[in-house]
Motif scaffolding. Sequence first.
Motif, PDB file in Angstrom:
ATOM      1  N   LEU A   1       0.305  -8.118   1.246  1.00  0.00           N
ATOM      2  CA  LEU A   1       0.631  -9.391   0.604  1.00  0.00           C
ATOM      3  C   LEU A   1      -0.425  -9.733  -0.439  1.00  0.00           C
ATOM      4  N   ASN A   2       0.006  -9.892  -1.676  1.00  0.00           N
ATOM      5  CA  ASN A   2      -0.868 -10.285  -2.787  1.00  0.00           C
ATOM      6  C   ASN A   2      -2.025  -9.302  -3.001  1.00  0.00           C
TER       7      ASN A   2
ATOM      8  N   LEU B   1      -4.365  -2.452  -3.589  1.00  0.00           N
ATOM      9  CA  LEU B   1      -4.425  -1.777  -2.294  1.00  0.00           C
ATOM     10  C   LEU B   1      -3.054  -1.217  -1.910  1.00  0.00           C
ATOM     11  N   THR B   2      -1.991  -1.942  -2.272  1.00  0.00           N
ATOM     12  CA  THR B   2      -0.636  -1.441  -2.001  1.00  0.00           C
ATOM     13  C   THR B   2      -0.396  -0.131  -2.744  1.00  0.00           C
ATOM     14  N   ALA B   3      -0.798  -0.096  -4.002  1.00  0.00           N
ATOM     15  CA  ALA B   3      -0.603   1.125  -4.792  1.00  0.00           C
ATOM     16  C   ALA B   3      -1.419   2.282  -4.244  1.00  0.00           C
TER      17      ALA B   3
END
Length: 810
Positions: free
Chosen positions: A41-42, A46-48
């Motif tokens: 979330l936001n 880090l998601t990538a």
Amino acid sequence: MVLRKQQSQAMKGSTISLNQLPIGAIGELYIGGIGVARGYLNRPELTAERFLPNPFQTDEEKQQGKNARIYKTGDLVRWLRNGELEYLGRNDFQVKIRGLRIELGEIEAVLSSYQGVNRSVVLAKDHKKQNTGTPSTNYLVGYYVSDNDIDESDLKLFMQIKLPDYMIPNRLMRIDKIPVTINGKLDAKALPDIDFSADESNYCTPRNELEVKLCEIWSDILGIEKVGITDDFFRLGGDSIGSLRIVGRIEMDLDLHVSVKDVFECRTIESFCQNVFKKNCNEKIRKLCDIHCYEQEVSNGEVPLLPIQEWFFMKYSTGMSHWNQAFLIETPILDQDRLEDSLIKLIDYHDAFKLRFKRVGDVKYFQYYDDSVNFPGILPFNHLDVSSLGQSENSVILLRDILTKWQSQFDIEKGPLWAIGYLNGFAEGRAQVWFAMHHLIVDTVSWRIICDDLRRLYDGSSNLGKKGSSYGEWSRCVQSYGTRKSMTEDVYWRNLVRNVCCFNDNLSKHNGASASRLATNATSITLNTRQTCSLLRDCPHAYGSNINGLLLTAFGYALKELTGDRINYVTLEGHGREDIGDDNMDISRTVGWFTTMYPVLLEIDDDLMRSIMNIKALLMQVPNKGIGYGTIIGYKDQDLPRVSFNYRGQFEAASSTRSSNSGKDRRWYLTDGIVGDERAERAFGDDVIAVNGLCMKGQMRFNITSRLTSDRTTQLANSFKSKLEDIIRDRFSAKPPIEIDYSNDFEQPFVLLNADSDNILFILPPGDGGAESYFNNIVPHLSSYKLVIFNNYYYNLKEKNMEKASHSKH
């Protein structure tokens, strides 16, 4: 930890390039399937980083829009044959330093175990070099939280006991607290950066052209503007690649040949130059530097006492000035003036002759070099024509009295601490040079050094070459060893000595030991030439043990007969000139008292061969031949066994040197004979039994002094000799048992194969990890075997067990 795949999840063990790995290979765990979240979330970055396109997505899944991404867990796993995944740890806690994979958690655990450290974290960081275009290098840095300041060098010494060199952080930094993110995880970015610049406050400038050039090379390779000669290469960010570049630059710029090992072991330029000089003392180096700054200077000033010297001052409050070692050198007839000139050069060369001792307070002493000594003026040189004593029985007594008088005037504070005499008048054109030196400044290894050096000087050698390390340097080195090894050796020694007091009490109470310090009895045993030759040459090979192990086994049987117990203790004396991890230390030709004393347990079995193997195993367990005992445990608060054993080795005429003089052989060698009383009567010490042996003129002899009754002393000596004769007699029928055979016991770490093929030992580690550390610890203790070393022991066992299970089903 073992994981099982759920139906809704796809688990893959992959490499960094996302190639699926075979069964048994270690890789990072990636998770796919409907259970995978969309991301953080936001946290788009880090998601990538963690949620990646799924290269294993099938065409059907693509049409359905399913399983498009996989999650990068950071967990290390491997497939097992039964379909399970075995969890092995975190990938982000493993790094590569100097080409070696390192688990950061292991380093943190050791750092946090240091007394006073509350918490720690270790990271691998990139070091971008300031003035070079070379790529950055990885280095380890440890951050710790503590209540008080801790010296970085003390921390590193402690960690060196627990970890190999490549796992020691380049830098250690104290911080107020470990920074964490809002989620409670380590905030690595908030930790302070390390400054790899040289320590300006302790900067040491180069002293000669060689050091200037090396500082320039260090600066270029490390990317640091200013490097001093005492700056540590690895502390400044150096690594294995950098060491290779330094070796290449030195060869290219200076045309000097050095090795990577030199860079790793001599981490400072000062130490490096000393090492280079010792290995390459040639004209090229002489032109580049002032060679005198690398040679041992004439020793002066206060010198720390070695533990053996501290023991002496604790034990001998009376009679301490007459506690000597005396020895004889067999020579041809000598010219006395030439001999005196040679002796003056010998004494001036060896600094031990300048040592004096000063009392501070009631019992404390310190030693120092007295440079005010005028050797030609005070040389205690004596001469005696032994033929003047006649041939009667009294001549032996007269000679002993004269030699005793010559060595009875020593004064440890004012000097002298040595005396020398020339004895002639023997038959067959023989003569002897007699030395007596206070034991505080000499040992039996020094006898050989003095004998060899005096012969060389008398034969016309202009000098004895460059001096080795001084007694003071060795003393400080031993202190450093005690600091480094205290954590590991302390437990061993304290476990060993916990029953020594009980042993000493029983020895005194139940064996007729005299309570008087002056009441002693003495006897001796001698093995003839044939027996001695067989014991020294045949028996070690026949029994698979060295001579010390055989002697102690025989003496263990004698103690068992005396005490009635099969477990006894002795205080073993060693020469003390051990390798303690400083390649720049060379005491092979240094005169002084280097002896070590340490306790040893002797366990005797009814079977002789098994007893020999027991003693051999117990001796192999002693850390570094006991050199750390005096520093780590000491002799003040812990009693040693009141049975001492000292075998001084072989003193053979075969090592003499011949030269021609009017057709006669000129022989110089250590010999036995009358040397006078080496100790005052009141200086026997606390031992109930003292055994001292050596081999001279082809015969092994042991002198045994004790506070036992005369009959018991004789009985002990006879038992000792009888068991030595048993060992000699049974040597050809002896067949050493296989000490370690765990081929049918999978809980143990060894497998021994080809037992009849010259003791080949196959070693396998106890688990999947730690093999390198395990081998480093155990291999030095298996010198009598040919070794074949394997890895992945338990992995192989699992395969075997699975094969057995598979066969049993069929």
